[in-house]
Design a protein around this motif. Structure first.
Motif, PDB file in Angstrom:
ATOM      1  N   ALA A  74      11.420  48.054  61.534  1.00  0.00           N
ATOM      2  CA  ALA A  74      10.891  46.823  60.942  1.00  0.00           C
ATOM      3  C   ALA A  74      10.652  45.775  62.022  1.00  0.00           C
ATOM      4  N   GLU A  75       9.714  44.894  61.769  1.00  0.00           N
ATOM      5  CA  GLU A  75       9.406  43.821  62.693  1.00  0.00           C
ATOM      6  C   GLU A  75       9.882  42.491  62.120  1.00  0.00           C
ATOM      7  N   ILE A  76      10.125  41.515  63.012  1.00  0.00           N
ATOM      8  CA  ILE A  76      10.573  40.183  62.613  1.00  0.00           C
ATOM      9  C   ILE A  76       9.585  39.155  63.147  1.00  0.00           C
ATOM     10  N   VAL A  77       9.264  38.197  62.301  1.00  0.00           N
ATOM     11  CA  VAL A  77       8.437  37.060  62.703  1.00  0.00           C
ATOM     12  C   VAL A  77       9.227  35.796  62.415  1.00  0.00           C
ATOM     13  N   ALA A  78       9.346  34.918  63.394  1.00  0.00           N
ATOM     14  CA  ALA A  78      10.015  33.632  63.211  1.00  0.00           C
ATOM     15  C   ALA A  78       8.974  32.548  62.999  1.00  0.00           C
ATOM     16  N   ALA A  79       9.344  31.546  62.191  1.00  0.00           N
ATOM     17  CA  ALA A  79       8.393  30.487  61.866  1.00  0.00           C
ATOM     18  C   ALA A  79       9.116  29.162  61.707  1.00  0.00           C
ATOM     19  N   ASN A  80       8.332  28.133  61.495  1.00  0.00           N
ATOM     20  CA  ASN A  80       8.841  26.770  61.320  1.00  0.00           C
ATOM     21  C   ASN A  80       9.377  26.594  59.899  1.00  0.00           C
ATOM     22  N   GLY A  81      10.430  27.341  59.567  1.00  0.00           N
ATOM     23  CA  GLY A  81      11.030  27.293  58.246  1.00  0.00           C
ATOM     24  C   GLY A  81      10.472  28.371  57.338  1.00  0.00           C
ATOM     25  N   ALA A  82      11.293  28.810  56.370  1.00  0.00           N
ATOM     26  CA  ALA A  82      10.829  29.811  55.412  1.00  0.00           C
ATOM     27  C   ALA A  82       9.656  29.286  54.595  1.00  0.00           C
ATOM     28  N   SER A  83       9.603  27.973  54.371  1.00  0.00           N
ATOM     29  CA  SER A  83       8.511  27.408  53.574  1.00  0.00           C
ATOM     30  C   SER A  83       7.162  27.614  54.256  1.00  0.00           C
ATOM     31  N   ALA A  84       7.139  27.625  55.587  1.00  0.00           N
ATOM     32  CA  ALA A  84       5.887  27.867  56.309  1.00  0.00           C
ATOM     33  C   ALA A  84       5.391  29.291  56.056  1.00  0.00           C
ATOM     34  N   ILE A  85       6.313  30.221  55.917  1.00  0.00           N
ATOM     35  CA  ILE A  85       5.941  31.606  55.622  1.00  0.00           C
ATOM     36  C   ILE A  85       5.489  31.731  54.172  1.00  0.00           C
ATOM     37  N   ILE A  86       6.239  31.106  53.264  1.00  0.00           N
ATOM     38  CA  ILE A  86       5.892  31.162  51.841  1.00  0.00           C
ATOM     39  C   ILE A  86       4.463  30.684  51.610  1.00  0.00           C
ATOM     40  N   ALA A  87       4.074  29.636  52.320  1.00  0.00           N
ATOM     41  CA  ALA A  87       2.722  29.093  52.157  1.00  0.00           C
ATOM     42  C   ALA A  87       1.644  30.089  52.571  1.00  0.00           C
ATOM     43  N   LYS A  88       1.985  31.036  53.454  1.00  0.00           N
ATOM     44  CA  LYS A  88       1.004  31.995  53.950  1.00  0.00           C
ATOM     45  C   LYS A  88       1.001  33.308  53.167  1.00  0.00           C
ATOM     46  N   VAL A  89       2.056  33.585  52.407  1.00  0.00           N
ATOM     47  CA  VAL A  89       2.208  34.884  51.760  1.00  0.00           C
ATOM     48  C   VAL A  89       0.999  35.293  50.923  1.00  0.00           C
ATOM     49  N   PRO A  90       0.419  34.431  50.063  1.00  0.00           N
ATOM     50  CA  PRO A  90      -0.693  34.892  49.221  1.00  0.00           C
ATOM     51  C   PRO A  90      -1.924  35.337  50.009  1.00  0.00           C
ATOM     52  N   TYR A  91      -2.018  34.926  51.276  1.00  0.00           N
ATOM     53  CA  TYR A  91      -3.160  35.311  52.099  1.00  0.00           C
ATOM     54  C   TYR A  91      -2.958  36.671  52.768  1.00  0.00           C
ATOM     55  N   LEU A  92      -1.731  37.194  52.757  1.00  0.00           N
ATOM     56  CA  LEU A  92      -1.413  38.322  53.633  1.00  0.00           C
ATOM     57  C   LEU A  92      -1.996  39.643  53.162  1.00  0.00           C
ATOM     58  N   ALA A  93      -2.030  39.877  51.850  1.00  0.00           N
ATOM     59  CA  ALA A  93      -2.512  41.157  51.363  1.00  0.00           C
ATOM     60  C   ALA A  93      -4.028  41.194  51.250  1.00  0.00           C
ATOM     61  N   ASN A  94      -4.661  40.042  51.374  1.00  0.00           N
ATOM     62  CA  ASN A  94      -6.125  39.951  51.351  1.00  0.00           C
ATOM     63  C   ASN A  94      -6.747  40.457  50.045  1.00  0.00           C
ATOM     64  N   HIS A  95      -6.072  40.212  48.935  1.00  0.00           N
ATOM     65  CA  HIS A  95      -6.586  40.647  47.646  1.00  0.00           C
ATOM     66  C   HIS A  95      -6.941  39.458  46.771  1.00  0.00           C
ATOM     67  N   VAL A  96      -7.860  39.696  45.858  1.00  0.00           N
ATOM     68  CA  VAL A  96      -8.081  38.780  44.751  1.00  0.00           C
ATOM     69  C   VAL A  96      -7.316  39.363  43.565  1.00  0.00           C
ATOM     70  N   GLY A  97      -6.387  38.620  43.005  1.00  0.00           N
ATOM     71  CA  GLY A  97      -5.622  39.170  41.896  1.00  0.00           C
ATOM     72  C   GLY A  97      -4.422  38.325  41.553  1.00  0.00           C
TER      73      GLY A  97
END
Length: 332
Positions: A74-97
């Protein structure tokens, strides 16, 4: 026109404006943050003056991998708080749905889905490319069974409050595709202002999209790599990397803190003597006759609590610091 602020804990300034006093007069129990934070000690001057370097990031990620027993693949990505990651999650799978987010739960996940423009929250788990589970849940403390996880193009497990109960972590699921586990540094270590969070997952975290007959919005890219692109360079500050690497390696502090938090959570339950809805060792959610009235009553004693727009009877309290218990008891 600005949008109304989303419902969160905190907001002590607004409470002071309404009820009076200064910040030093108040006990803020509206958030689930450790009231005895990790002692950060001295921070090297270069952490403040130089751009964050890769060596510092490597030390941080090595400490995180060891602390959370992250699978080798598994890989790890660090960010400026978990909220910064949460804001990006819907973009990650690149789906409409649709996105399935069983609630009531932490509202930033649904807000992120609604903000991205090509996804929406659905009550039908079978009609969703994205599943999100907050584990343990905030504010109920519910733990989600590992057998329920996975089977979607992307399943996010938000473990922001799981560091008090490491045996309940689903970090082992990141060995396989489709799972992204989130970790927050600010809660257990009591350093929310540091802004540090992590996403952990296998490099190939998507199932074949045609299995779900979901249209691709853009060209397919694995979420871990996509997340790095979205966050950009220098996603974590130099001081945060230095403090995070040190704290994640301090196992003696961790064990003592877990014991203290568990003891204080039981003490809080005994003190308030209200029916317990659920919670963790960092916050407790109680059933009270009238949540607004109880919040007002506590506020008059300079104790700030958390209520919820979807419940007239739920009130959540974080843990007081050692010197704050008498003030809470007086307010009650």
């Amino acid at each position: 026109m600005s949008k109304p602020a989303r419902d969160h804990g905190g907001g002590l300034d607004a409470a002071i404006e309404r009820y009076g006093g200064t910040r030093l007069d108040w006990v803020d129990l509206s958030t689930g943050i450790n009231p005895v934070p990790y002692p950060v000690g001295d921070i090297g001057p270069e952490a403040w003056t130089a751009l964050p370097d890769q060596a510092a990031m490597n030390r941080l990620l090595k400490a995180a991998r060891s602390f959370w027993n992250v699978p080798d693949d598994a890989e790890i990505v660090a960010a400026n708080g978990a909220s910064a990651i949460i804001a990006k999650v819907p973009y990650l799978a690149n789906h409409v749905g649709g996105a399935y987010i069983p609630g009531p739960t932490y509202n930033e996940h649904a807000a992120a889905v609604e903000a991205c423009g090509h996804s929406w929250v659905t009550d039908d788990p079978d009609d969703a490319y994205l599943h999100v589970y907050v584990h343990p849940n905030n504010p109920t403390g519910r733990m989600w069974d590992a057998n329920r996880m996975g089977g979607r193009p992307l399943t996010v497990i938000d473990e922001s409050f799981c560091d008090m109960t490491p045996g309940e972590s689903h970090i082992g699921l990141t060995e396989g595709p489709g799972i992204l586990v989130l970790k927050s540094f600010g809660k257990f270590w009591g350093l929310a202002g540091l802004r540090l969070g992590f996403a952990i997952g296998a490099p190939e975290t998507l199932f074949p999209v045609d299995r779900y007959k979901l249209p691709l919005q853009t060209e397919k890219k694995m979420p871990i790599a996509s997340l790095v692109d979205h966050l950009g360079p220098w996603a974590v500050s130099g001081p945060a990397m230095e403090i995070g690497a040190k704290a994640l390696s301090d196992h003696d502090w961790v064990e003592k803190t877990r014991a203290r938090l568990a003891k204080d959570a039981k003490r809080l339950d005994a003190l308030v003597d209200w029916p317990l809805v659920g919670g963790t060792d960092l916050f407790r959610t109680y059933e009270v006759p009238d949540a607004i009235e109880m919040q007002d009553r506590l506020a008059k004693g300079r104790v700030w609590s958390r209520i919820f727009p979807y419940s007239k009877t739920w009130l959540r309290l974080g843990l007081p610091a050692p010197h704050q218990w008498d003030q809470l008891e007086a307010a009650l």
